[in-house]
Design a protein around this motif. Structure first.
Motif, PDB file in Angstrom:
ATOM      1  N   TRP A  28       0.856  -1.198   0.000  1.00 39.56           N
ATOM      2  CA  TRP A  28       0.000   0.000   0.000  1.00 39.56           C
ATOM      3  C   TRP A  28       0.886   1.239   0.000  1.00 39.56           C
ATOM      4  CZ3 TRP A  28      -5.393  -0.805   0.082  1.00 39.56           C
ATOM      5  CH2 TRP A  28      -6.182   0.348   0.141  1.00 39.56           C
ATOM      6  N   THR A  29       1.505   1.522  -1.128  1.00 39.87           N
ATOM      7  CA  THR A  29       2.459   2.627  -1.232  1.00 39.87           C
ATOM      8  C   THR A  29       1.859   3.849  -1.915  1.00 39.87           C
ATOM      9  OG1 THR A  29       3.285   1.730  -3.323  1.00 39.87           O
ATOM     10  CG2 THR A  29       4.409   1.037  -1.302  1.00 39.87           C
ATOM     11  N   ASN A  30       0.590   3.767  -2.280  1.00 39.97           N
ATOM     12  CA  ASN A  30      -0.102   4.823  -3.008  1.00 39.97           C
ATOM     13  C   ASN A  30      -1.401   5.204  -2.325  1.00 39.97           C
ATOM     14  OD1 ASN A  30       0.613   5.633  -6.129  1.00 39.97           O
ATOM     15  ND2 ASN A  30       1.607   3.723  -5.513  1.00 39.97           N
ATOM     16  N   PHE A  31      -1.931   6.340  -2.695  1.00 40.64           N
ATOM     17  CA  PHE A  31      -3.266   6.753  -2.277  1.00 40.64           C
ATOM     18  C   PHE A  31      -4.291   5.722  -2.735  1.00 40.64           C
ATOM     19  CE2 PHE A  31      -7.087   9.307  -3.651  1.00 40.64           C
ATOM     20  CZ  PHE A  31      -7.598   9.491  -2.373  1.00 40.64           C
TER      21      PHE A  31
ATOM     22  N   GLY B  47      -5.182  17.897   8.985  1.00 42.34           N
ATOM     23  CA  GLY B  47      -5.120  17.588   7.562  1.00 42.34           C
ATOM     24  C   GLY B  47      -5.973  16.408   7.167  1.00 42.34           C
ATOM     25  N   TYR B  48      -6.108  16.212   5.854  1.00 41.46           N
ATOM     26  CA  TYR B  48      -6.967  15.158   5.298  1.00 41.46           C
ATOM     27  C   TYR B  48      -6.180  14.079   4.562  1.00 41.46           C
ATOM     28  CZ  TYR B  48     -10.806  18.275   6.433  1.00 41.46           C
ATOM     29  OH  TYR B  48     -11.712  19.072   7.105  1.00 41.46           O
ATOM     30  N   SER B  49      -4.890  14.024   4.775  1.00 42.62           N
ATOM     31  CA  SER B  49      -4.065  13.005   4.140  1.00 42.62           C
ATOM     32  C   SER B  49      -4.443  11.613   4.631  1.00 42.62           C
ATOM     33  CB  SER B  49      -2.597  13.283   4.457  1.00 42.62           C
ATOM     34  OG  SER B  49      -1.748  12.302   3.917  1.00 42.62           O
ATOM     35  N   SER B  50      -4.200  10.621   3.785  1.00 46.46           N
ATOM     36  CA  SER B  50      -4.286   9.222   4.192  1.00 46.46           C
ATOM     37  C   SER B  50      -2.857   8.743   4.464  1.00 46.46           C
ATOM     38  CB  SER B  50      -4.955   8.397   3.099  1.00 46.46           C
ATOM     39  OG  SER B  50      -5.074   7.045   3.485  1.00 46.46           O
TER      40      SER B  50
ATOM     41  N   PHE C 143     -20.169  11.829   4.622  1.00 48.10           N
ATOM     42  CA  PHE C 143     -19.092  11.928   3.633  1.00 48.10           C
ATOM     43  C   PHE C 143     -17.874  11.166   4.145  1.00 48.10           C
ATOM     44  CE2 PHE C 143     -21.582  15.890   2.840  1.00 48.10           C
ATOM     45  CZ  PHE C 143     -22.149  15.446   1.663  1.00 48.10           C
ATOM     46  N   GLY C 144     -18.100   9.862   4.355  1.00 53.81           N
ATOM     47  CA  GLY C 144     -17.033   8.975   4.777  1.00 53.81           C
ATOM     48  C   GLY C 144     -16.340   8.371   3.573  1.00 53.81           C
ATOM     49  N   GLN C 145     -15.627   7.251   3.800  1.00 55.88           N
ATOM     50  CA  GLN C 145     -14.843   6.629   2.739  1.00 55.88           C
ATOM     51  C   GLN C 145     -15.048   5.121   2.749  1.00 55.88           C
ATOM     52  OE1 GLN C 145     -13.649   8.761   0.811  1.00 55.88           O
ATOM     53  NE2 GLN C 145     -13.272  10.590   2.060  1.00 55.88           N
TER      54      GLN C 145
ATOM     55  N   TYR D 123      -9.224   9.102   3.958  1.00 54.35           N
ATOM     56  CA  TYR D 123      -9.325   7.709   3.535  1.00 54.35           C
ATOM     57  C   TYR D 123      -8.563   6.810   4.506  1.00 54.35           C
ATOM     58  CZ  TYR D 123     -11.397   8.324  -1.094  1.00 54.35           C
ATOM     59  OH  TYR D 123     -12.251   8.583  -2.129  1.00 54.35           O
ATOM     60  N   PRO D 124      -9.119   5.653   4.851  1.00 51.37           N
ATOM     61  CA  PRO D 124      -8.336   4.654   5.592  1.00 51.37           C
ATOM     62  C   PRO D 124      -7.319   3.999   4.654  1.00 51.37           C
ATOM     63  CG  PRO D 124     -10.524   3.790   5.090  1.00 51.37           C
ATOM     64  CD  PRO D 124     -10.492   5.217   4.593  1.00 51.37           C
ATOM     65  N   ALA D 125      -6.403   3.246   5.216  1.00 49.97           N
ATOM     66  CA  ALA D 125      -5.399   2.516   4.442  1.00 49.97           C
ATOM     67  C   ALA D 125      -5.209   1.152   5.095  1.00 49.97           C
ATOM     68  CB  ALA D 125      -4.078   3.276   4.400  1.00 49.97           C
ATOM     69  N   ILE D 126      -4.835   0.147   4.293  1.00 53.65           N
ATOM     70  CA  ILE D 126      -4.613  -1.204   4.814  1.00 53.65           C
ATOM     71  C   ILE D 126      -3.299  -1.730   4.272  1.00 53.65           C
ATOM     72  CG2 ILE D 126      -5.589  -3.492   5.212  1.00 53.65           C
ATOM     73  CD1 ILE D 126      -8.272  -2.466   4.230  1.00 53.65           C
TER      74      ILE D 126
END
Length: 480
Positions: free
Chosen positions: A97-100, A134-137, A411-413, A456-459
């Motif tokens: 998971w190296t990208n948005f 901020g809104y970064s993932s 307005f979730g993800q 956004y969440p990330a996994i």
């Protein structure tokens, strides 16, 4: 006889003027008071983070045998793949998971099976701690999670140990974005990891290439000033895309400076293309109609570009009444992609055909059954799942027919993993929903974060990472 019109007595006019002046003073005072409160709130939050990181560092120093990766400081002399002292770094693990929104930027996690039966009272956090605004993932590589934050007058990239949450380094620059409305302050995009380097874009256009091991800045520039472009209403949000030896960004400048490719090692310009006003969608590397290409969604259309030169392969109109596009397109087969936007626009299935340098994009269907506003949908087994103005919805991708609509997440993800949807609501809840066209079935839901959550969440490696402008947390969702 007409009634004679007379001017109000002078004292009444004076009273009205005084009243109007009082209203103006009250409004100005309220604005000033609000700004002071916001400033104090930010100050308190930054202080909380600083005190937390100091305690965290002290605890790590007192327990040198802890499993967390060692803290490193930004070192200009170190190269990617080396420790600050110059010794080769340990062989990297397989990085996923190296990208948005994941390896294909489509929100689909396929690295390993995840837990699809959550405890009734919710998952237990591996760690939870304050984080900058901020809104970064997150992007994740070599056991580290990377995100962009606003702390005091700086935007900064922070590296965290994936298993413990311990801050390993930060690398910042002077920049600050303050929204004029309730959309929130701070950076919007997510750093991209590639071969030991991070590519991070701040809200005001500051682009940095950073050594992922040490935090040392390798090169940097402002993509707005470099391309004579103006910032968007809600700031730069598109995450950088690595394609071969290039990093692709979307400054939105005129005179063929809307989409720009820089050399990823040096920052030297490679090519510049289009003159579109940009939107809030990250570029994607895809294959359509047998052609490898970069797909870009601007404020008015979606296009396919040649990765080597930026030449236009095809173009298809896609605009809203406000000129705001936010959602990522989703490739559904070798020729077609799904796209959606809010503001009453809706969704469409687009087919790309052709060969060589001649391609055409055609609408297969278009309707208002899915309106992704601040989020993107996911695709699974012939069906699209996403938030239609905050309500979870399932569409048949071939026809656009709505199969069901249910479950409010604001307005979730949405992400996809092991045949299930992992959803963060805009209030900080985490939910697990079956990805099935038969019916809306929410398996579990619990409060994971406090405050507005648009990130956004990330996994990665079975770890689910979530954050907002208040706090961040990690949950182990790997199937045992």
């Amino acid at each position: 006889m007409f009634e004679q019109k007379t001017s109000p007595p002078w004292y009444k006019s004076r009273t009205l003027l005084i009243a109007a002046g009082v209203v103006v003073v009250l409004v100005i005072g309220a604005v000033v008071a609000l700004n002071v409160m916001r400033s104090r709130s930010k100050e308190a939050h930054d202080t909380e983070i600083e005190e937390h990181r100091q305690r965290q560092a002290a605890e790590a120093a007192a327990a040198p045998t802890a499993t967390a990766a060692p803290v490193t400081q930004a070192s200009p002399g170190a190269s990617p793949g080396q420790t600050p002292g110059g010794a080769p770094a340990a062989a990297p693990a397989r990085n996923y998971w190296t990208n948005f929104r994941g390896p294909k930027r489509d929100g689909n996690y396929e690295e390993k099976p995840v837990l699809t039966s959550w405890p009734a009272n919710g998952l237990t956090a591996m760690w939870k701690q304050p984080v900058g605004i901020g809104y970064s993932s997150f992007s994740v590589a070599d056991g580290r999670a990377y995100t962009i934050e606003q702390r005091r007058g700086q935007e900064l990239v922070a590296a965290y140990d994936l298993n413990t949450g311990r801050e390993l380094w930060t690398s910042g620059w002077n920049a600050e974005y303050d929204a004029s409305d309730d959309t929130g302050d701070g950076p919007r995009s997510t750093p991209t990891w590639d071969q030991g380097r991070l590519y991070a874009l701040g809200a005001t256009g500051e682009l940095r290439c950073i050594d992922a091991n040490t935090g040392a800045i390798i090169w940097g520039k402002n993509i707005l000033s470099d391309n004579q472009a103006s910032n968007l209403q809600w700031a730069m949000a598109a995450s950088p895309l690595i394609v071969d030896d290039k990093v692709i960004v979307l400054p939105g400048g005129g005179n063929n400076k809307s989409v720009v490719a820089y050399n990823k090692l040096t920052g030297a310009p490679v090519w510049k293309a289009l003159s579109d006003q940009q939107a809030y969608v990250s570029p994607m590397l895809v294959e359509l109609a047998g052609r490898r290409q970069i797909i870009v969604v601007s404020a008015s259309r979606v296009v396919g570009l040649v990765p080597e030169t930026g030449a236009l392969l095809w173009s298809h109109p896609w605009d809203t009444s406000t000129g705001i596009n936010v959602s990522q397109p989703i490739i559904v087969d070798k020729n077609r992609f799904f796209i959606s936007s809010g503001y009453a626009k809706g969704a469409a299935l687009i087919e790309v055909t052709g060969s060589g340098q001649n391609f055409t994009a055609t609408t297969i269907w278009e309707n208002v059954n899915m309106k992704n506003k601040f989020n993107s949908s996911v695709f699974y087994n012939g069906y699209i799942y996403g938030l239609d103005e905050g309500i979870l919805t399932c569409l048949d991708v071939n026809t656009g027919e709505r199969k069901w609509k249910g479950g409010r997440y604001g307005f979730g993800q949405v992400l996809l993993a092991s045949g299930h949807l992992i959803i963060t609501s805009d209030s900080g809840d985490l939910a697990l929903v079956k990805a099935s066209p038969d019916a809306y079935t929410e398996v579990a839901r619990f409060s994971a974060l406090q405050g507005k959550t648009w990130n956004y969440p990330a996994i990665a490696d079975g770890r689910l990472l979530v954050r907002n402008s208040n706090e961040m947390a990690a949950y182990d969702i790997s199937r045992k």
